[in-house]
Write an enzyme that holds these catalytic residues in place. Sequence first.
Site, PDB file in Angstrom:
ATOM      1  N   GLU A  89      29.192  42.396  15.739  1.00 51.47           N
ATOM      2  CA  GLU A  89      30.283  42.330  16.701  1.00 51.47           C
ATOM      3  C   GLU A  89      30.549  40.927  17.201  1.00 51.47           C
ATOM      4  O   GLU A  89      29.739  40.023  17.034  1.00 51.47           O
ATOM      5  CB  GLU A  89      30.003  43.257  17.871  1.00 51.47           C
ATOM      6  CG  GLU A  89      28.700  42.968  18.578  1.00 51.47           C
ATOM      7  CD  GLU A  89      28.341  44.116  19.512  1.00 51.47           C
ATOM      8  OE1 GLU A  89      28.651  43.994  20.701  1.00 51.47           O
ATOM      9  OE2 GLU A  89      27.771  45.113  19.069  1.00 51.47           O
ATOM     10  N   CYS A 116      18.535  43.761  26.686  1.00 50.02           N
ATOM     11  CA  CYS A 116      19.541  43.497  25.662  1.00 50.02           C
ATOM     12  C   CYS A 116      19.625  44.609  24.620  1.00 50.02           C
ATOM     13  O   CYS A 116      18.598  45.117  24.157  1.00 50.02           O
ATOM     14  CB  CYS A 116      19.229  42.165  24.985  1.00 50.02           C
ATOM     15  SG  CYS A 116      20.401  41.718  23.697  1.00 50.02           S
ATOM     16  N   GLY A 161      21.764  38.586  17.772  1.00 50.67           N
ATOM     17  CA  GLY A 161      20.842  37.767  16.992  1.00 50.67           C
ATOM     18  C   GLY A 161      20.391  36.524  17.715  1.00 50.67           C
ATOM     19  O   GLY A 161      20.962  36.121  18.724  1.00 50.67           O
ATOM     20  N   SER A 216      18.397  30.822  27.300  1.00 50.93           N
ATOM     21  CA  SER A 216      18.320  32.014  28.144  1.00 50.93           C
ATOM     22  C   SER A 216      17.007  31.963  28.906  1.00 50.93           C
ATOM     23  O   SER A 216      15.943  32.131  28.325  1.00 50.93           O
ATOM     24  CB  SER A 216      18.385  33.267  27.273  1.00 50.93           C
ATOM     25  OG  SER A 216      19.624  33.276  26.595  1.00 50.93           O
ATOM     26  N   ASN A 292      24.788  43.264  32.432  1.00 53.71           N
ATOM     27  CA  ASN A 292      25.605  44.327  31.889  1.00 53.71           C
ATOM     28  C   ASN A 292      24.651  45.475  31.618  1.00 53.71           C
ATOM     29  O   ASN A 292      23.800  45.367  30.744  1.00 53.71           O
ATOM     30  CB  ASN A 292      26.187  43.858  30.551  1.00 53.71           C
ATOM     31  CG  ASN A 292      27.677  43.717  30.605  1.00 53.71           C
ATOM     32  OD1 ASN A 292      28.389  44.659  30.909  1.00 53.71           O
ATOM     33  ND2 ASN A 292      28.127  42.519  30.292  1.00 53.71           N
ATOM     34  N   CYS A 335      26.036  41.860  24.383  1.00 54.55           N
ATOM     35  CA  CYS A 335      25.386  41.781  23.071  1.00 54.55           C
ATOM     36  C   CYS A 335      24.889  43.117  22.533  1.00 54.55           C
ATOM     37  O   CYS A 335      24.011  43.721  23.120  1.00 54.55           O
ATOM     38  CB  CYS A 335      24.150  40.901  23.167  1.00 54.55           C
ATOM     39  SG  CYS A 335      24.486  39.303  23.784  1.00 54.55           S
TER      40      CYS A 335
HETATM   41  N1  SAH Z   1      19.563  35.186  21.199  1.00 58.49           N
HETATM   42  C1  SAH Z   1      20.328  34.240  21.960  1.00 58.49           C
HETATM   43  C2  SAH Z   1      21.819  34.503  22.002  1.00 58.49           C
HETATM   44  C3  SAH Z   1      22.304  35.900  22.235  1.00 58.49           C
HETATM   45  S1  SAH Z   1      22.497  36.582  23.791  1.00 58.49           S
HETATM   46  C4  SAH Z   1      19.770  34.117  23.344  1.00 58.49           C
HETATM   47  O1  SAH Z   1      18.832  34.813  23.671  1.00 58.49           O
HETATM   48  O2  SAH Z   1      20.232  33.277  24.089  1.00 58.49           O
HETATM   49  C5  SAH Z   1      23.598  35.702  24.806  1.00 58.49           C
HETATM   50  C6  SAH Z   1      23.184  35.833  26.280  1.00 58.49           C
HETATM   51  O3  SAH Z   1      23.436  37.145  26.813  1.00 58.49           O
HETATM   52  C7  SAH Z   1      21.696  35.597  26.488  1.00 58.49           C
HETATM   53  O4  SAH Z   1      21.509  34.796  27.615  1.00 58.49           O
HETATM   54  C8  SAH Z   1      21.175  36.991  26.707  1.00 58.49           C
HETATM   55  O5  SAH Z   1      19.948  36.963  27.375  1.00 58.49           O
HETATM   56  C9  SAH Z   1      22.296  37.604  27.512  1.00 58.49           C
HETATM   57  N2  SAH Z   1      22.312  39.068  27.534  1.00 58.49           N
HETATM   58  C10 SAH Z   1      21.976  39.933  26.567  1.00 58.49           C
HETATM   59  N3  SAH Z   1      22.144  41.187  26.971  1.00 58.49           N
HETATM   60  C11 SAH Z   1      22.603  41.134  28.235  1.00 58.49           C
HETATM   61  C12 SAH Z   1      22.968  42.111  29.203  1.00 58.49           C
HETATM   62  N4  SAH Z   1      22.864  43.390  28.937  1.00 58.49           N
HETATM   63  N5  SAH Z   1      23.407  41.667  30.397  1.00 58.49           N
HETATM   64  C13 SAH Z   1      23.507  40.352  30.686  1.00 58.49           C
HETATM   65  N6  SAH Z   1      23.184  39.382  29.804  1.00 58.49           N
HETATM   66  C14 SAH Z   1      22.714  39.771  28.611  1.00 58.49           C
END
Ligand code: SAH
Length: 350
Positions: A89, A116, A161, A216, A292, A335
């Site tokens: 996606e 996530c 990813g 992150s 989220n 994500c």
């Molecule tokens: N793997 C990489 C990039 C993907 S996620 C990383 O970890 O940075 C992009 C961002 O969205 C990251 O900061 C991740 O921690 C955050 N993220 C993932 N799921 C989320 C959710 N449900 N709510 C808020 N942020 C989230």
Amino acid sequence: MKEVLQDLSFAEITKLAEEYGEKKFRATQLYRGLMQGRAISEISDLSKAFKEKLLERFEDRPVVIEQVWRASDGTEKYLFRLSDGNLIEGVLMSYKYGNTQCVSTQVGCRMNCAFCASGLAGLIRNLTSGEILSQILVVNAAHGGTLEKRAVTNIVLMGSGEPLDNYDNTLAFLRNVTAEGGIGVSARNISLSTCGLVPNMYRLAEEGLPINLTVSLHSPDDEERKRIMPVANAYSIADILKACEYYFEKTGRRYIFEYSLIAGENSDREHAEKLISILKGKPCHVNLIRLNEVKEKNLQGISEKEAYRFLGLLERGGLSATLRRQIGSDIGGACGQLRAGYLAETEKKN
Ligand code: SAH
């Protein structure tokens, strides 16, 4: 699955065309056609025979738009289908300065962060560089973008990813997407987000690519971070901060921390103070995200008001920080949520 022609650089395509006995200018036509988001079969200035030979070895369309959802604020969520049937996606967000596309680098993820959806089923496979690139090419084309006037002006590697867990393909993608004569997105308009794979953060600093590095963080405390991000067992926050400093020294680019606010976990005054104490004075910016909520995960977000209060604490403590506006919330999902939801829906139907 056949090979992905979009994996190749212009130099490699030139060599390939030569091997197929084609004149040099055919390589330029082929490369430009691909970068315009066309399938091999759609590139009209090439001979049928050349295209047939290419199609024996390469996928005609490695990435196809399966479905698009449009939110009331203009945000678009994309579900893409890969040649082997896997789904990934992406998101396209429109801003005053242009359009930012968020791309995936893997099918699934093996980092298994507590909040996530991407890691729910583990890592399925890495994307090839051409599959990462094609997400941009097809969306740019769908919006009437050309090589001269791009519809996609900015890129964030923040979809499903972990980009630094697919290092070589991500790097090849970054070189190809910024190459002259191709789609030519400026490296300064690209942000790579990592959960903090420290050794590869150092490697990235050496690549001579002035992209923005985003990490992150989600907690200022190692023990707590281990609970929400298993990768924290391998690398400490101190190690991450050192790698960020190095990235800044090498590239001159200020780095960004992402911090998703989770109720009862990391969003109170104490956390704000600790965050200030570890980041104050560093050339960095903090990007707050309201969690989220993912239905498979038992974590709650906080209200907008509480998020602004946390932001205020950081700002008064001297940090540069913003709260990411929640865009496209009426089409749902961070994500991996979109893919997970779609898979669940189609399973129900079948
Ligand atoms: N793997 C990489 C990039 C993907 S996620 C990383 O970890 O940075 C992009 C961002 O969205 C990251 O900061 C991740 O921690 C955050 N993220 C993932 N799921 C989320 C959710 N449900 N709510 C808020 N942020 C989230």
